[in-house]
Write a protein that holds these residues in place. Sequence first.
Motif, PDB file in Angstrom:
ATOM      1  N   CYS A   1       0.848  -1.209   0.000  1.00  0.00           N
ATOM      2  CA  CYS A   1       0.000   0.000   0.000  1.00  0.00           C
ATOM      3  C   CYS A   1       0.878   1.253   0.000  1.00  0.00           C
ATOM      4  O   CYS A   1       0.603   2.222  -0.714  1.00  0.00           O
ATOM      5  CB  CYS A   1      -0.916   0.026   1.215  1.00  0.00           C
ATOM      6  SG  CYS A   1      -1.974  -1.416   1.369  1.00  0.00           S
TER       7      CYS A   1
ATOM      8  N   CYS B   1       2.218   3.199  -3.198  1.00  0.00           N
ATOM      9  CA  CYS B   1       1.461   4.242  -3.886  1.00  0.00           C
ATOM     10  C   CYS B   1       1.029   5.358  -2.937  1.00  0.00           C
ATOM     11  O   CYS B   1       0.976   6.514  -3.312  1.00  0.00           O
ATOM     12  CB  CYS B   1       0.207   3.664  -4.537  1.00  0.00           C
ATOM     13  SG  CYS B   1       0.563   2.514  -5.856  1.00  0.00           S
ATOM     14  N   HIS B   2       0.671   4.983  -1.697  1.00  0.00           N
ATOM     15  CA  HIS B   2       0.080   5.965  -0.784  1.00  0.00           C
ATOM     16  C   HIS B   2       1.126   6.463   0.205  1.00  0.00           C
ATOM     17  O   HIS B   2       0.969   6.316   1.411  1.00  0.00           O
ATOM     18  CB  HIS B   2      -1.116   5.345  -0.046  1.00  0.00           C
ATOM     19  CG  HIS B   2      -2.176   4.839  -0.971  1.00  0.00           C
ATOM     20  ND1 HIS B   2      -3.084   5.665  -1.576  1.00  0.00           N
ATOM     21  CD2 HIS B   2      -2.475   3.585  -1.414  1.00  0.00           C
ATOM     22  CE1 HIS B   2      -3.903   4.953  -2.344  1.00  0.00           C
ATOM     23  NE2 HIS B   2      -3.550   3.684  -2.274  1.00  0.00           N
TER      24      HIS B   2
END
Lengths: 401, 230, 306
Positions: free
Chosen positions: B132, B135-136
């Motif tokens: 995760c 990208c974040h």
Amino acid sequence: MKDYLAFLRRSFALSFVGDWRYYAWMTLLTVIALIGLNAWAVQMAQGLGTTGMTNQVSWGAYIANFTYFVGIAAAAVMLVIPAYLYKTEPLKKVVIFGELLAVAVIVVCLAFVTVDLGRPDRFWHMIPLIGKFNWPISMLSWDVVALSGYLLLNMHIAGYLIYKQYLDEAPNPKFYKPFVFISIVWAISIHTVTAFLYVGLGGRSFWHSAIVAPRFLASAFAAGPSLIILTFQVIRHFTRMKVEDEALFLLRRIVVVAMVINLFLLMSELFAEFYPHTFHVASAEYLWFGLHGADKLVPWIWIAVTLNVIATAIFLSARSHRLVWLNAACVLAIVGIWVEKGMGLIVPGFVPTPLGEVVEYGPTFNESLVCLGILALGALLYTIMIRVAIPVVLGGLRREA
Amino acid sequence: MSSHDGLFNGALAVGAGLAGYLVLALVMSSAAEPKNVRAPAEEPVNLDFGPNERRQDEVLLHKAGFAYECIECHAWQTRNPAPRRFIGEHLLMNLEHGAVNTCFTCHHPTEYSSLTLPSGEIIPYNDHVRLCAGCHGPIYKDWRNGAHGRREGYWDRSAGPVSRTDCIICHDPHQPAFKPIAPLPPPGVARGEAFAPPEEPSTVLGQVLKYVPPPPPPDRAPVRLEETEP
Amino acid sequence: MSNDLVQIGRRSFLKRASVAVAGVTGVMASLSPLKEVVGDIDIEAWLQQHYHELSPEQMKDVLARLEADAKRTYGVDVKVQDIKPRPDTKFAYALNLGVCVGCRKCAYACEKENNVSRSPGMQYIRVLEMDKGGVNLETANHQYDPETVPKPDKYYMPVQCHQCDNPSCVKACPVNATWKEPDGIVVVDYNWCIGCRYCEAACPYWARRFNFEKPILPKEEINTNTAYLSNRPRPQGVMEKCTFCLHRTREGRYPACLEVCPTGARVFGNLYDPKSEIRYVLENKRVFVLKEEVGTVPNFFYFFEA
């Protein structure tokens, strides 16, 4: 000292003496006061949930009446100033009854604050040294000082003068004149400080306005002398005390000016609220037009303003030189200002809440009984005081040789 | 004007004043009957986690009383890299994850029971936070510093531990947007009457969001996911 | 009166006595509703000194008495402690309006944690439903109740005590029954408050609650871990408020509203600790405070972040 105790004892005994009308009046007041006491006892047992107040509208009829009657008490100064400063003869004769009215009304005010307390049993927490009195920080502590000081001042001045007459001695100016002048300033201060109770709350935009204190004084100097005009006529009807018409019309002049100023200040307030129409207009909108469908106060405030305008018109016209019209105007002014400055000032300060919630308030039956009981208590006290004062003033009650 | 007249008027006026107060008091009090919106005793409210609770162990398919690992099916199925609608056992899933529109953005193309980083590195499911975070980044940073995600325990780490929830506890990886949930009952008012604000929003954006656009012309068919090119 | 000069001595003893009896009877009858609460009168409690005046021994007695009171009233063994503030600590709160969905779980968790009366409108936390596109409290909806939240055209703003550095409520109190603790928490001594509600009128955040009646507390839901200045069962007629759960936070734990939040919108910590979560938010996010113009300097911050 022995004389003084005898005076108190005879005064007390005298308060039980009168004709049938006196007994009827006193019984009626006592019954209402006891009903009020009973309602207060219910409230103390079950809590302030017996009132219409909520966390949203956390002050109601009690504080509204308190505010109004502080004004009435302060207005005694409108007798004191002409009587002592300008030595106006007709008023000088009756000024004592104005000071006694102030005493009774201050007791009413203190009673209204006391019944508003959630824990009246903890009253001692407010007594300096024994408790913790947050003076000079809290405006409420200022108000307590101002009110009790004013009560003491008037009790002293009126009590001293009456007692001296009872003794058949000339009062020593040193023992009352300075207090009279202090009481003049103090009278202004009690109502100013009461106004500052509200003005000092920065989060309540409806009250956070510099005009509140002047408005308080103007309305007080209209409603207070109006009440005194009526009271004096009742006194001269039911007792042998003579009150000259001239005294009443002198007071009328004060009321005229105060009413006009009061309406002017009201108009200024309305302009400041409604013309810019900021977020802070919400409370005024609730009062005058209703907000989100809540409009319980709207008819009252319009009736009140109508009464005030009619009263001002009568006061300004030549008709008010006749007692019938003067009395009518006084009643209109008293009722109009009672609504405008009581519920019309206190409740909108809470509607909407600082978080924008709109919850309406109305006093419950029990709450109204408490209010009526306090008013009856005030009337009872005042009746007893003039019951004693009049024979002394007229020379009927004197120290026994 | 005799003083007799005055006294009569005076008495009348005081009487009228008192009577007026009584009427005012009674009229106003009649309208203030207690009205409890919220009953005092109510069934206990559910303070549990909410609907996005997900298992934290390895991903298993539960069917007919048995638990299957991914590889049990995918061992004999061929890989399809195209963006596609879920079929078979994945029918209940929906992929609504921003720009992620293929299975193999996150799932490893051959090691079906594992995830893959953009670098190709194979990572286990329970290490999904690393994936995760790829990208974040900013949200990962907030999460690391305690400004994102649900926490329990001790703010003072010297006094006790803190439990921090992983991404997929709250966010379904295939549909990460937080699902609407039922609110707990409104607070009500103890006495008096509460009034709701107007339906019309007070802000420009509020007005715009209320605006309902006209329906699209009928000839424009909705775009179908399986027909788009990879 | 036409007979002002009447001689006082004429009245018979009998007449006077009957008036006196009637008077006393009247007053007693009027006060009869107090009979039901006469049993609750506790002279020791009534004479109890202000929190700041109590010696450690006196405090011990007070705590024991409060525990006994709770046992008698609710039949539950409640532990009441006097938890002191920690040194070098100043608590602050931040709330992420970008992720709050308005589910009200914080309000209910707080109510339970703090033994707040279940009477309507007592909850310390009020969640406002706001129109997107502004921060207009005047049109906030407090009683929203849709099937699910969040509604697409709304955002949600929980408000509770902001533990201001310049608290108008503390200034208002005529008896110092409410004050600011060294760790920043504004507390109420429920045994000192006289219930004038001036603080409630003074608070610009509507964060204070008054016990208009005896608190309604279901026995089985009482939180037995309590502190003198926070969540111990309160008497009727006194003010109360959010204390950032000081019985938890002074022991290093998170407040109840934070732990229950399903979206993790809430951030809490020690402002003096540069590594704390709250410091991270204040330094890295653009935060704002509600009603900055009233000058109360809150320690409660809002920010927007996905």
